[in-house]
Design a protein around this motif. Structure first.
Motif, mmCIF file in Angstrom:
data_model
loop_
_atom_site.group_PDB
_atom_site.id
_atom_site.type_symbol
_atom_site.label_atom_id
_atom_site.label_comp_id
_atom_site.label_asym_id
_atom_site.label_seq_id
_atom_site.Cartn_x
_atom_site.Cartn_y
_atom_site.Cartn_z
ATOM 1 N N PHE A 207 40.404 35.016 21.098
ATOM 2 C CA PHE A 207 39.591 33.963 20.504
ATOM 3 C C PHE A 207 39.179 34.324 19.082
ATOM 4 O O PHE A 207 39.049 33.462 18.215
ATOM 5 C CB PHE A 207 38.340 33.733 21.353
ATOM 6 N N LYS A 208 38.965 35.619 18.845
ATOM 7 C CA LYS A 208 38.651 36.163 17.539
ATOM 8 C C LYS A 208 39.534 37.393 17.337
ATOM 9 O O LYS A 208 40.151 37.868 18.290
ATOM 10 C CB LYS A 208 37.166 36.545 17.452
ATOM 11 N N PRO A 209 39.608 37.927 16.101
ATOM 12 C CA PRO A 209 40.463 39.106 15.898
ATOM 13 C C PRO A 209 40.130 40.279 16.820
ATOM 14 O O PRO A 209 41.018 41.048 17.179
ATOM 15 C CB PRO A 209 40.208 39.464 14.424
ATOM 16 N N ASP A 210 38.850 40.398 17.213
ATOM 17 C CA ASP A 210 38.453 41.552 18.023
ATOM 18 C C ASP A 210 38.231 41.237 19.497
ATOM 19 O O ASP A 210 38.204 42.157 20.313
ATOM 20 C CB ASP A 210 37.164 42.174 17.467
ATOM 21 N N TRP A 211 38.047 39.958 19.849
ATOM 22 C CA TRP A 211 37.664 39.594 21.218
ATOM 23 C C TRP A 211 38.653 38.602 21.813
ATOM 24 O O TRP A 211 39.134 37.701 21.130
ATOM 25 C CB TRP A 211 36.263 38.970 21.244
ATOM 26 N N GLY A 212 38.929 38.790 23.105
ATOM 27 C CA GLY A 212 39.832 37.876 23.777
ATOM 28 C C GLY A 212 39.677 37.942 25.284
ATOM 29 O O GLY A 212 38.733 38.540 25.817
ATOM 30 N N ALA A 213 40.635 37.317 25.983
ATOM 31 C CA ALA A 213 40.629 37.283 27.444
ATOM 32 C C ALA A 213 42.057 37.479 27.941
ATOM 33 O O ALA A 213 43.023 37.155 27.237
ATOM 34 C CB ALA A 213 40.064 35.970 27.960
ATOM 35 N N ARG A 214 42.157 37.994 29.150
ATOM 36 C CA ARG A 214 43.462 38.298 29.726
ATOM 37 C C ARG A 214 43.496 37.930 31.200
ATOM 38 O O ARG A 214 42.515 38.115 31.923
ATOM 39 C CB ARG A 214 43.764 39.789 29.573
ATOM 40 N N LEU A 215 44.622 37.411 31.643
ATOM 41 C CA LEU A 215 44.912 37.205 33.059
ATOM 42 C C LEU A 215 46.133 38.041 33.376
ATOM 43 O O LEU A 215 47.181 37.886 32.737
ATOM 44 C CB LEU A 215 45.182 35.728 33.354
ATOM 45 N N ASP A 216 46.009 38.959 34.348
ATOM 46 C CA ASP A 216 47.157 39.811 34.640
ATOM 47 C C ASP A 216 47.300 40.072 36.131
ATOM 48 O O ASP A 216 46.355 39.954 36.912
ATOM 49 C CB ASP A 216 47.098 41.119 33.849
ATOM 50 N N LEU A 217 48.529 40.420 36.488
ATOM 51 C CA LEU A 217 48.920 40.670 37.874
ATOM 52 C C LEU A 217 49.552 42.048 37.943
ATOM 53 O O LEU A 217 50.370 42.406 37.094
ATOM 54 C CB LEU A 217 49.918 39.605 38.336
ATOM 55 N N GLY A 218 49.162 42.836 38.953
ATOM 56 C CA GLY A 218 49.727 44.161 39.129
ATOM 57 C C GLY A 218 50.216 44.386 40.539
ATOM 58 O O GLY A 218 49.546 44.015 41.509
ATOM 59 N N PHE A 219 51.397 44.988 40.653
ATOM 60 C CA PHE A 219 51.951 45.371 41.950
ATOM 61 C C PHE A 219 52.129 46.882 41.978
ATOM 62 O O PHE A 219 52.640 47.479 41.014
ATOM 63 C CB PHE A 219 53.292 44.701 42.214
ATOM 64 N N ASN A 220 51.709 47.516 43.087
ATOM 65 C CA ASN A 220 51.773 48.966 43.233
ATOM 66 C C ASN A 220 52.309 49.318 44.616
ATOM 67 O O ASN A 220 51.932 48.702 45.610
ATOM 68 C CB ASN A 220 50.385 49.591 43.069
ATOM 69 N N ARG A 221 53.155 50.335 44.668
ATOM 70 C CA ARG A 221 53.666 50.869 45.933
ATOM 71 C C ARG A 221 53.274 52.339 46.023
ATOM 72 O O ARG A 221 53.394 53.079 45.046
ATOM 73 C CB ARG A 221 55.185 50.715 45.979
ATOM 74 N N ALA A 222 52.786 52.756 47.193
ATOM 75 C CA ALA A 222 52.399 54.150 47.422
ATOM 76 C C ALA A 222 52.925 54.588 48.782
ATOM 77 O O ALA A 222 53.160 53.755 49.669
ATOM 78 C CB ALA A 222 50.881 54.314 47.361
ATOM 79 N N SER A 223 53.069 55.901 48.941
ATOM 80 C CA SER A 223 53.551 56.443 50.213
ATOM 81 C C SER A 223 52.839 57.757 50.513
ATOM 82 O O SER A 223 52.131 58.311 49.668
ATOM 83 C CB SER A 223 55.065 56.653 50.178
ATOM 84 N N ASN A 224 53.052 58.247 51.717
ATOM 85 C CA ASN A 224 52.317 59.424 52.186
ATOM 86 C C ASN A 224 52.737 60.686 51.441
ATOM 87 O O ASN A 224 53.885 60.851 51.014
ATOM 88 C CB ASN A 224 52.553 59.624 53.675
ATOM 89 N N ALA A 225 51.773 61.588 51.298
ATOM 90 C CA ALA A 225 52.040 62.910 50.728
ATOM 91 C C ALA A 225 52.505 63.861 51.825
ATOM 92 O O ALA A 225 52.419 63.557 53.023
ATOM 93 C CB ALA A 225 50.775 63.441 50.057
ATOM 94 N N ASP A 226 52.973 65.019 51.410
ATOM 95 C CA ASP A 226 53.328 66.064 52.389
ATOM 96 C C ASP A 226 52.078 66.460 53.173
ATOM 97 O O ASP A 226 51.006 66.676 52.600
ATOM 98 C CB ASP A 226 53.890 67.288 51.666
ATOM 99 N N GLY A 227 52.211 66.561 54.477
ATOM 100 C CA GLY A 227 51.087 66.902 55.336
ATOM 101 C C GLY A 227 50.342 65.708 55.873
ATOM 102 O O GLY A 227 49.489 65.853 56.753
#
Length: 209
Positions: A68-88
């Motif tokens: 909206f201004k040089p220093d200020w704005g807004a964002r819409l974002d989507l994130g996908f993450n995959r995780a799995s088990n560690a050893d043990g």
């Protein structure tokens, strides 16, 4: 050079500078983002026999941003993450998806010591998290609120393109209630830390970028 010619030359330089400044602002008004990286789901600390690796792949983030201004704005974002088990750990895999609306602050002008092409951006805002373990625990799903905050360092390649890195933390607002691990197995309604590397590209004011 005559005084009239000098005046015309100065006016032309001023107009060119103004056009360049306006074009720069136009290319930053609407931008898209895409980034990939690693993530670390952080549980509530209970020792239930399930825990992830410290660095999991992939993390994929996409977003649209409006300044909206040089220093200020807004964002819409989507994130996908995959995780799995560690050893043990007992074996499992987890899908973590989030969608967030955020306030964006470009702190570059405040940090006047930065090189010309570098930018520092902070972002924060609320969102929804959707967690879904894979089989055999795929019924142990959660949908809950999160509060995300992070910081980005951008390097400007051109008027319409930057490359950047983003370190962010999505705080869970789900509470402590979970599925019974002894009956239902693995589930997750915790926090998420992620590190990504990506590119921003102009969606406005950039006919020939």
């Amino acid at each position: 050079m005559k005084a009239s010619n000098k005046l015309i030359l100065l006016l032309l330089i001023a107009v060119c500078n103004l056009h360049s400044s306006n074009a720069q602002r136009d290319t930053q008004r609407w931008t898209g983002q895409i980034a990939v990286g690693i993530n670390n789901p952080i549980d509530d600390g209970t020792n239930d026999g399930y825990f992830t690796k410290y660095a999991n792949i992939p993390t994929i983030n996409i977003g649209v941003q409006h300044m909206f201004k040089p220093d200020w704005g807004a964002r819409l974002d989507l994130g996908f993450n995959r995780a799995s088990n560690a050893d043990g750990s007992l074996e499992f895999k987890l899908n973590y998806t989030r969608v967030n609306t955020q306030i964006v602050y470009n702190a570059t002008n405040v940090l006047g010591f930065l090189p010309e092409r570098l930018e520092v951006v902070a972002h924060a805002g609320p969102g929804l998290s959707f967690t879904s373990p894979l089989a055999p625990y795929n019924n142990n799903t959660y949908t809950y609120l999160n509060l995300l905050a992070g910081g980005e360092i951008h390097y400007r390649l051109s008027r319409g393109v930057t490359i950047f890195t983003d370190l962010s933390y999505a705080l869970s607002l789900a509470g402590n209630d979970k599925y019974d691990v002894n009956v239902d197995g693995f589930s997750f309604n915790g926090d998420l830390l992620y590190l990504t590397f990506g590119v921003t590209f102009a969606l406005s004011g950039c006919q020939y970028c």
